[in-house]
Design a protein around this motif. Structure first.
Motif, PDB file in Angstrom:
ATOM      1  N   LEU A   6      72.171 -18.104   6.539  1.00 50.55           N
ATOM      2  CA  LEU A   6      72.870 -17.839   7.616  1.00 50.55           C
ATOM      3  C   LEU A   6      73.680 -16.366   7.328  1.00 50.55           C
ATOM      4  O   LEU A   6      73.828 -15.559   8.336  1.00 50.55           O
ATOM      5  CB  LEU A   6      73.791 -18.831   8.088  1.00 50.55           C
ATOM      6  N   LEU A   7      74.138 -16.197   6.071  1.00 55.27           N
ATOM      7  CA  LEU A   7      74.990 -14.902   6.061  1.00 55.27           C
ATOM      8  C   LEU A   7      73.965 -13.716   6.041  1.00 55.27           C
ATOM      9  O   LEU A   7      74.419 -12.889   6.771  1.00 55.27           O
ATOM     10  CB  LEU A   7      75.488 -15.033   4.401  1.00 55.27           C
ATOM     11  N   ARG A  10      73.387 -13.225   9.727  1.00 59.30           N
ATOM     12  CA  ARG A  10      74.826 -12.687  10.429  1.00 59.30           C
ATOM     13  C   ARG A  10      74.796 -11.075  10.053  1.00 59.30           C
ATOM     14  O   ARG A  10      75.136 -10.588  10.829  1.00 59.30           O
ATOM     15  CB  ARG A  10      75.916 -13.408   9.874  1.00 59.30           C
ATOM     16  N   LEU A  20      84.752 -11.618   7.166  1.00 59.06           N
ATOM     17  CA  LEU A  20      84.634 -13.316   6.653  1.00 59.06           C
ATOM     18  C   LEU A  20      85.805 -13.542   5.853  1.00 59.06           C
ATOM     19  O   LEU A  20      85.973 -12.618   5.106  1.00 59.06           O
ATOM     20  CB  LEU A  20      83.285 -13.349   6.141  1.00 59.06           C
ATOM     21  N   PHE A  21      86.022 -14.502   6.074  1.00 57.55           N
ATOM     22  CA  PHE A  21      87.299 -15.156   4.907  1.00 57.55           C
ATOM     23  C   PHE A  21      86.428 -15.613   3.555  1.00 57.55           C
ATOM     24  O   PHE A  21      85.434 -16.235   3.724  1.00 57.55           O
ATOM     25  CB  PHE A  21      87.979 -16.253   5.500  1.00 57.55           C
ATOM     26  N   TYR A  22      87.251 -15.354   2.612  1.00 55.80           N
ATOM     27  CA  TYR A  22      86.846 -16.111   1.245  1.00 55.80           C
ATOM     28  C   TYR A  22      85.670 -15.530   0.632  1.00 55.80           C
ATOM     29  O   TYR A  22      84.710 -15.009   1.292  1.00 55.80           O
ATOM     30  CB  TYR A  22      86.715 -17.704   1.473  1.00 55.80           C
ATOM     31  N   PRO A  25      82.177 -17.626   1.735  1.00 54.11           N
ATOM     32  CA  PRO A  25      82.300 -17.663   2.910  1.00 54.11           C
ATOM     33  C   PRO A  25      82.032 -19.162   3.472  1.00 54.11           C
ATOM     34  O   PRO A  25      81.177 -19.969   2.856  1.00 54.11           O
ATOM     35  CB  PRO A  25      81.474 -16.894   3.713  1.00 54.11           C
ATOM     36  N   LEU A  26      82.881 -19.651   4.386  1.00 54.24           N
ATOM     37  CA  LEU A  26      82.823 -21.220   4.940  1.00 54.24           C
ATOM     38  C   LEU A  26      82.082 -21.548   6.142  1.00 54.24           C
ATOM     39  O   LEU A  26      82.156 -20.558   6.959  1.00 54.24           O
ATOM     40  CB  LEU A  26      84.154 -21.747   5.218  1.00 54.24           C
ATOM     41  N   HIS A  27      80.906 -22.258   5.904  1.00 53.71           N
ATOM     42  CA  HIS A  27      80.068 -22.457   7.182  1.00 53.71           C
ATOM     43  C   HIS A  27      80.839 -23.572   7.862  1.00 53.71           C
ATOM     44  O   HIS A  27      80.434 -24.869   7.422  1.00 53.71           O
ATOM     45  CB  HIS A  27      78.750 -22.659   6.803  1.00 53.71           C
ATOM     46  N   LEU A  28      81.383 -23.521   9.072  1.00 57.82           N
ATOM     47  CA  LEU A  28      81.923 -24.575   9.957  1.00 57.82           C
ATOM     48  C   LEU A  28      80.937 -25.273  10.821  1.00 57.82           C
ATOM     49  O   LEU A  28      80.249 -24.272  11.445  1.00 57.82           O
ATOM     50  CB  LEU A  28      83.318 -24.186  10.314  1.00 57.82           C
ATOM     51  N   VAL A  29      81.048 -26.345  11.063  1.00 57.89           N
ATOM     52  CA  VAL A  29      80.251 -26.971  12.343  1.00 57.89           C
ATOM     53  C   VAL A  29      81.372 -27.899  12.910  1.00 57.89           C
ATOM     54  O   VAL A  29      80.896 -28.312  14.104  1.00 57.89           O
ATOM     55  CB  VAL A  29      79.312 -27.936  11.476  1.00 57.89           C
ATOM     56  N   ARG A  30      82.525 -28.111  12.762  1.00 61.66           N
ATOM     57  CA  ARG A  30      83.136 -29.237  13.459  1.00 61.66           C
ATOM     58  C   ARG A  30      84.932 -29.061  13.287  1.00 61.66           C
ATOM     59  O   ARG A  30      85.178 -28.571  12.179  1.00 61.66           O
ATOM     60  CB  ARG A  30      82.837 -30.644  13.138  1.00 61.66           C
ATOM     61  N   LEU A  36      88.859 -28.988   9.628  1.00 62.44           N
ATOM     62  CA  LEU A  36      87.590 -28.196   9.961  1.00 62.44           C
ATOM     63  C   LEU A  36      86.827 -28.776   8.914  1.00 62.44           C
ATOM     64  O   LEU A  36      87.224 -29.426   7.915  1.00 62.44           O
ATOM     65  CB  LEU A  36      87.914 -26.872   9.779  1.00 62.44           C
TER      66      LEU A  36
END
Lengths: 426, 426
Positions: A6-7, A10, A20-22, A25-30, A36
């Protein structure tokens, strides 16, 4: 051939510079409330995001959005009941003379419009900002930005002034002396403009000084600063994109703690709980006279959907008494963070208001040398341990702690305990 | 005491200058497809609004928005699948080298960012625009706006050039001659900048020339204009806030009809069917090099909700074959409007593309004197008779006809019949 990550995808379509943070990077879905969830189902406590002020995916807000978007979504060139009711409700939370609203979609647009109003009203171009500010991403805001890189050189018509910080004040300096010293910088900035024939238009500051790292400023500083810009013919613009909507717990609006009424207050981030809603509140006379010379129109600003969402956010803030929550839980977090400071010598200062805290990390209590690398390690460790925070300040050493306003004591305990571990691990 | 009217309440909280359509403003309460409904339950055919391109309150779009807003709504500093998929799908509709997306919330923000990119890439400040343009409401766009009043003086670093119009070209002038003449104006604007030491940064035009009144321009004009700005070191920015997303029927993007690939394409209005979604598409190299000097971030731009909404709009455009509809119904409307022109001598010219038409009203076919007052009467009469249109152009005499893309032949008949009556009533 392995699939692209995904990175990688992107980077290909958004460019690799899109921030991007961190380190990881954090892949969020909800999202839900203060939580989160990542793609692996792991839960993270959100102690960073102020935009979802009434909680991630708040159902009262999403239902109001859906209901209105399914009924009518149109611009403001037709009469609509929602936008008028929202503007009435919003302006009623400000005292006179802040009685008129102009709606935009983003805080950048609100600050951009505020500067247009200030230049118009003052007949000047001079802008005073803090020396570690960020007020938006437009060209004229980029030209006065000092907290982020931009290719535009700092504007010749602008002046950047330091903001006083009681933590870093020389020993023995009183609050009153500090206020005088830093007000003198503003007077000097005005004089320097005038010496070059630049007429001052505005002082544009965040009354919480969030980018600057939430310094405790002397009680009279903002008041003095506002008086100086007004005496020079300029306007005082309070950027409440971060401090507004109850964040500070004591008041709905950040400027109220300073006992000064701005000429223009700009609003954004939490206003729509994630829906692109922003705007400004000012005197009717200014809006009317600007309107005789400009046709300002914002296609999506002030739509019935924007208004319904804005109303729903105010509903939740009132019904769930989120100001009181920010005060109560805020005081509890402060107390727990202060207790941490007695055990971790890297903590130089703990400060904040309501549910916005800053924890300044320093290598030495005497020199106060910023512990930027350590702050980065803490932020990344916390992320790995399920708590999301960030950092700010010119030394990149100040932890930025700003959870949704529905943050409770149990969340506070999880946050402080995780922070305790991360600090111990340094 | 009678209650204040909605209009009075609006004036009190939004100011009296906030623009409204029609001498008798319309109080709307509901929208569906091509229809808008007022507070008295009366139905209006919408032949004006391009924002709800897939229809007012389209359920596929509102459901996508609701589903995503109930799941996750966050900024782009975390990894998210939706924004990447949307950017991939969107950039795939452009040919190489337009392969990278930057998301904003409004067309103003997109044009503002495009100018920042162009200044950065060119090292210049000079902007060429049309002499009847509107590209947004920020300060730097207001400084180059010529179609609306603004207190900011026209920028010394900008030049406004006329756009050729075959209808108003002197008799006997060929298309090729007209293209040469108007390209020469652009060359002269560039030379005038350079003579003052201003390095050209961009040519910023709407390739449909909507504000200018949709003039039929000579086939080679846009191509020549783009070549001139590039030869001078500037970028060609196509503002597709109005011409994008299938409006013209022949292509998804307005610039494609001109056979020229812009350096930057800006997008807005219909992109989110009313959700604040906008952005730009450009070369990756430009985004990457800008990103090495600027930290561009837009809090609400490119959120999962924005992406889900944008995807849903593309879904409907594809599934309902709205390009084909714009072509078919567009051709039918053109034919019916041309037929009207044979019976109403006030119609000087009928033109347009896809589902965007302009009808120019003139007092005399020889002098082509703009019939502005008559156009105003037609617009207001149509509103009273249940059909919503507007007007544009420097003479305020060009009917602006731009319905949602779900406009069918039956809607076209109602529209043209009502227009026929309004024209007869003059």
């Amino acid at each position: 051939m392995p699939e692209d990550t995904l990175l990688q995808r992107r980077h290909r379509v958004l460019g690799s510079a899109s921030p991007l943070f961190y380190d990881n990077p954090l892949h969020l879905v909800r999202g839900e409330g203060v939580w989160l969830f990542d793609v692996d189902g792991r839960r993270y406590l959100d102690v960073y995001n102020n935009v979802p002020c009434v909680g991630h995916c708040n159902p009262h807000v999403t239902e109001a959005m859906h209901r209105q978007a399914s009924t009518l979504n149109i611009h403001t060139r037709y009469l609509d009941e929602q936008v008028v009711r929202y503007a009435e409700r919003l302006t009623a939370t400000f005292g006179e003379p802040l009685d008129t609203a102009m709606f935009t979609c983003t805080g950048s647009e609100a600050n951009e419009l505020a500067l247009r109003l200030a230049r118009f009203a003052s007949g000047g171009t001079g802008i005073i900002v803090s020396d570690y500010n960020y007020h938006g991403n437009s060209a004229s805001l980029a030209q006065v930005t000092t907290a982020l890189p931009s290719p535009e050189p700092f504007a010749a018509h602008a002046r950047a002034v330091p903001i006083p910080c009681l933590y870093r004040a020389p020993a023995g300096t009183t609050e009153a002396q500090l206020a005088e010293q830093y007000a003198a910088n503003i007077a000097a900035a005005i004089a320097s403009m005038q010496a070059q024939g630049i007429r001052p238009a505005a002082l544009l500051i965040d009354t919480l000084f969030a980018n600057e790292g939430l310094p405790r400023v002397p009680a009279s500083f903002v008041n003095k600063a506002a008086a100086l810009i007004r005496a020079a013919g300029g306007l005082f613009i309070a950027d409440e994109v971060q401090s507004g909507f109850g964040r500070t717990g004591d008041h709905l609006w950040g400027h109220q703690a300073h006992g000064v009424v701005p000429d223009i207050v700009t609003l954004g981030k939490p206003m729509g709980n994630g829906y692109p809603l922003a705007g400004l509140i000012t005197h009717k006379a200014l809006v009317e006279s600007f309107g005789r010379h400009a046709m300002y129109f914002n296609t999506f600003g002030g739509s019935p959907v924007a208004a319904a969402v804005g109303m729903a956010v105010l509903d939740v803030i009132e019904q769930q008494q989120l100001l009181k929550n920010a005060q109560d839980v805020g005081a509890y977090v402060q107390q727990r963070l202060q207790a941490l400071a007695t055990r971790h010598s890297i903590i130089g200062d703990v400060r904040g208001k309501g549910l916005f805290f800053a924890m300044e990390l320093v290598r030495d209590h005497a020199s106060k040398e910023p512990a930027g690398l350590e702050a980065r390690k803490v932020v990344n460790d916390m992320r790995e341990n399920g708590v999301l925070i960030s950092k700010i300040g010119a030394g990149d050493n100040i932890l930025k702690l700003r959870p949704p306003l529905v943050f409770g004591r149990d969340h506070a305990d999880l946050f402080v305990d995780t922070l305790d571990q991360a600090l111990s691990a340094i």
